[in-house]
Design a protein around this motif. Structure first.
Motif, short mmCIF file in Angstrom:
data_model
loop_
_atom_site.label_atom_id
_atom_site.label_comp_id
_atom_site.label_asym_id
_atom_site.label_seq_id
_atom_site.Cartn_x
_atom_site.Cartn_y
_atom_site.Cartn_z
N CYS A 125 -2.31 -11.31 4.70
CA CYS A 125 -3.80 -11.84 4.94
C CYS A 125 -3.61 -13.28 4.72
CB CYS A 125 -4.86 -11.06 4.18
SG CYS A 125 -6.46 -11.67 4.59
N ALA A 143 -8.24 -1.23 3.88
CA ALA A 143 -8.34 -2.44 3.31
C ALA A 143 -8.71 -3.19 4.47
CB ALA A 143 -7.12 -2.88 2.60
N ALA A 179 -4.22 -0.79 -3.15
CA ALA A 179 -2.78 -1.43 -3.01
C ALA A 179 -2.31 -1.18 -4.33
CB ALA A 179 -3.26 -3.01 -2.66
N ALA A 225 -12.53 -3.01 5.38
CA ALA A 225 -13.19 -3.36 4.31
C ALA A 225 -13.27 -4.97 4.56
CB ALA A 225 -12.74 -2.92 2.70
N ILE A 226 -12.19 -5.69 4.56
CA ILE A 226 -11.97 -7.31 4.82
C ILE A 226 -12.85 -7.43 6.07
CG2 ILE A 226 -10.42 -8.96 5.49
CD1 ILE A 226 -8.20 -7.43 4.04
N PHE A 247 0.80 -1.10 0.12
CA PHE A 247 -0.13 -0.02 -0.18
C PHE A 247 0.82 1.52 0.19
CE2 PHE A 247 -2.92 -3.10 1.52
CZ PHE A 247 -3.96 -3.01 1.00
N ALA A 274 -4.11 1.07 3.64
CA ALA A 274 -3.87 -0.41 4.15
C ALA A 274 -4.92 -0.44 5.25
CB ALA A 274 -2.55 -0.61 4.85
N ALA A 283 -8.85 -0.66 -2.29
CA ALA A 283 -8.46 0.16 -1.22
C ALA A 283 -7.27 1.25 -1.63
CB ALA A 283 -8.27 -0.37 0.26
N VAL A 326 -0.40 -6.75 -5.26
CA VAL A 326 -0.94 -8.03 -4.47
C VAL A 326 -0.80 -9.07 -4.94
CG1 VAL A 326 -3.45 -8.95 -3.97
CG2 VAL A 326 -3.41 -6.69 -4.22
N LEU A 374 -10.63 -6.53 -2.65
CA LEU A 374 -10.70 -5.46 -1.56
C LEU A 374 -9.36 -4.50 -1.44
CD1 LEU A 374 -12.74 -7.50 1.10
CD2 LEU A 374 -13.54 -5.79 -0.66
N CYS A 375 -8.34 -5.19 -1.40
CA CYS A 375 -7.12 -4.46 -1.34
C CYS A 375 -6.74 -3.49 -2.31
CB CYS A 375 -5.86 -5.37 -1.26
SG CYS A 375 -5.67 -6.33 0.44
N THR A 376 -6.94 -4.08 -3.51
CA THR A 376 -6.76 -3.39 -4.88
C THR A 376 -7.88 -2.20 -4.94
OG1 THR A 376 -6.22 -5.34 -6.10
CG2 THR A 376 -6.89 -3.41 -7.41
#
Lengths: 462, 462
Positions: free
Chosen positions: B285, B242, B308, B245-246, B233, B239, B306, B311, B302-304
């Motif tokens: 994760c 994310a 990232a 969101a997770i 991130f 981060a 947010a 990944v 979700l990371c993308t």
């Protein structure tokens, strides 16, 4: 005021000084209806008043008044308890928390809810569902019992085998102490180890240490709908062997319940469920995993290997729900067999469950009573329901003696006298036996720390 | 005897009357090595003796002797603690439990282990693995720390985001009280609500209420091997978004860790891991679900979303293990940056994690210090590691002040001063701030119930 001539006039006036008029009930016909929870054989006194506060400050006023007047206070939720823990003591103030029923917060990221104690379990459960969340504890009274009451008795339910009891979901509390001071315990974070765990001390303390006025509860993501399997066994021994095999193989069922023949027949009688009456033990197993059908197939094979005569997985959610309804009806159904019932709550290590059930059958024979048994089998938590006629003196005596014999059996098998219902009035003498003198003395001293005048729910626990 | 002329001769003789010769250490050079755990800035006294009992009776003898001689007793495991909770007090008996290291029972049906307190966490973990079982709590010192020490501090670890802390795995205890009496708490059943939860009161009590000599621990079925994903991130804010969101989407990762740039660079320096040095925050994760690759794909998306920049899911168990090694090396690596470190342990609601990390950066700037941060992100449990030169007076002062500023920040965000390391000596003043006067007073009174003479680990907690 019409109650000035009563013996409790000064108390009533003092309570009313800090509470709305409709929050103080003094009519004896009305207050009498608050005297009992749902337990049999538990004495109750006559309340001097019933108060229904709506705010923390009002609860503090009640406790300050009680302290000043040296009047005992009995906190109450929905009075669905099964051990007399919420029964009034003579001349007490019944402190009903049912009007403090707001859900203050639901946070899907922190996975917490903040609630007042009077929130109904099912109301909270449905409210968090709408956020994709799950509050697991589901005592059979979940449609009417309150979160405050659940905290008081550390209630369990059908979900415990996978998700644990109420205690595991209480992160922090606000508590009004006996003298009216406000204590905050615990946290709203996922973890925290700052000092002694007072939160957990209050959970299961049956209103004897303070009045819970707010709770921070942990939530979980909502799992998939569970799929249920029913398996018929020719003996409780065989059913218990299946339970042990299921747990030994590392399965994580979301429900693992056993109903004995008496229970199955009683349920059929009240609800025409068409359950198999010839079976000695009906085992219900459910999974809420990503592939519940596969898990049920594996469990079905273990049941067959343990001697099941029939294994019937539910085809869909509707069939699953029917089977769960049958289980949920068990207590109600057993209550129809005789004029009265006593529900025991002994929990043993699951390796000893077969002995516990065989021993319970022997107790029923010895005392010539009908004792139906439904069991949270995955937890080893049995509910032998002693069915009797309370107007028959001899039968009542035998019922009481059989109830005690079942607790003695549970202790002899390394179990506990109460898995989820609490001690209340019903099991006071047995608590002393389970804890032993050192444990009992320490528990009494802890009680004195929080309640030096002995005003909070006196006569309960010990 | 060569120690007769010492000031502690009578104490030594009394201890030896009930302990084997090799279980009483009195050589000052030897006993001095038992004075400290791993915390910085925590004073320690000189022990009068170190005892290494092997049986419950020997522990009882030690406590009776200490009571008779009015000598403080400091219980110790492997001294891997990070808050000075196991530091010797002046003239104390150090009661090391490391020789009581037997695993007494592992039962795959009841899913429990019964252990003595000196069992090493990793030894237990591997032993239960052989039965297809899992003991989750995994503090970073798990290869050397003891179960007794874990119980004393209610230790956490990397697994907590899915499996919770030590407290959730302690079902029952045997405890030698300050006066030598033996107390049994809790149960070996899955459920139980008989009386106040004394078990949980002992967990996290840092040896201040009694000496745990046996524990019944809950075990879980061993989950599948976890698969790990790493996401880079451009900011800690992204981060943390994310992470939120997770968790909001209902995922149940078995690990959700964050390393800031300082930590990533430090790990690369000590281990040449090839971690991406340009990233501001590296999120790890993991899932141990039936289909971890699918769960990681969802989390990766979700990371993308947010923000990232990269990944990277691990292809297999070996790659996963490498990423975990990087995380496990974090503290060690940060310790190489400057001559000394102080490890903080503030836990905030995960919705406030971004503010906590931004605030920690501001603290580092204000005090002109290097503060690397690794975080149990799924729990909101941050470990800011203050790196400094303890021989530099001004830098030491700034380190201490920054450490306090971080705790103040945590409390202001609704957090706790300690998520898993405990209070010990290090955070005593801060415990009082977190608990407030009512809570503190009640904690002290509970301490007096168990230890009226104040002999058990005095000067810790409060």
């Amino acid at each position: 005021m019409d109650d000035l001539p009563t013996p409790h006039a000064a108390l009533h006036a003092a309570l009313r000084a800090g509470l709305p008029a409709d929050a103080v009930l003094t009519d004896p016909d009305v207050t009498a209806s608050y005297a009992h929870d749902m337990a049999s054989f538990c004495a109750a006194g006559t309340p001097a008043a019933v108060v229904l506060p709506r705010t923390v400050e009002q609860v503090q006023h009640v406790m300050r008044t009680a302290t000043e007047h040296r009047v005992p206070v009995v906190p109450q939720g929905a009075r669905t308890g099964l051990s007399g823990g919420a029964n009034a003591s003579e001349g007490c103030v019944v402190l009903s928390l049912v009007k403090m029923d707001r859900i203050l917060e639901i946070d899907p990221v922190d996975r917490i809810a903040v609630v007042e104690p009077g929130v109904i379990n099912a109301v909270l459960s449905r409210a968090v569902n709408e956020h994709g969340l799950y509050y697991p504890p589901d005592p059979s009274s979940w449609e009417s019992c309150t979160i405050g009451g659940n905290i008081g008795t550390a209630s369990g339910g059908l979900c415990c085998v996978k998700y644990g009891v109420t205690a595991e979901y209480v992160l922090g509390l606000e508590v009004v102490l006996a003298d009216g001071r406000l204590l905050t315990t615990g946290r709203r974070t996922a973890k925290g180890v700052a000092g002694y765990d007072l939160t957990r001390l209050f959970v299961g303390s049956e209103g004897s240490l303070g009045i819970v006025v707010k709770a921070v509860l942990a939530l979980r993501p909502q799992p998939p709908a569970q799929l249920v399997l029913a398996a018929e066994f020719p003996s409780t021994d065989a059913a218990c062997a299946a339970v042990c095999a299921i747990m030994e193989r590392g399965h994580a069922p979301s429900l693992l319940e056993l109903m004995d023949r008496t229970t199955v027949q009683a349920v059929n009688r009240v609800a025409r469920m068409g359950l198999p009456e010839s079976t000695e033990a009906l085992l219900l197993c459910a999974f809420d995993t990503p592939d519940p059908a596969a898990d049920l197939a594996a469990v079905g094979a273990l049941c067959t290997a343990a001697g099941a005569t029939e294994v019937v997985p539910a085809a869909d959610a509707a069939e699953s729900e029917l089977l769960l309804q049958a289980r949920r009806l068990s207590l109600t159904a057993l209550e129809t067999l005789r004029p009265a019932t006593m529900i025991d709550d002994v929990c043993v290590p699951r390796t000893r469950l077969a002995e516990m059930l065989a021993g319970t059958t022997a107790v029923a024979e010895k005392y010539a009573l009908t004792i139906g048994v439904c069991v949270h089998a995955g937890d080893g938590n049995t509910h032998p329901v002693v069915c009797f006629d309370h107007t028959d003196e001899d039968e009542s005596r035998r019922a009481r003696e059989s109830f005690d014999a079942i607790m003695a059996l549970g202790l002899s098998l390394g179990g506990t006298i109460t898995g989820e219902h609490g001690v209340g009035v019903l099991k006071k003498e047995w608590l002393a036996r389970e804890l032993g003198p050192v444990g009992l003395e320490l528990q009494r001293e802890i009680k004195r720390v929080f309640d030096p005048l002995g005003l909070l729910n006196p006569g309960k626990l010990f």
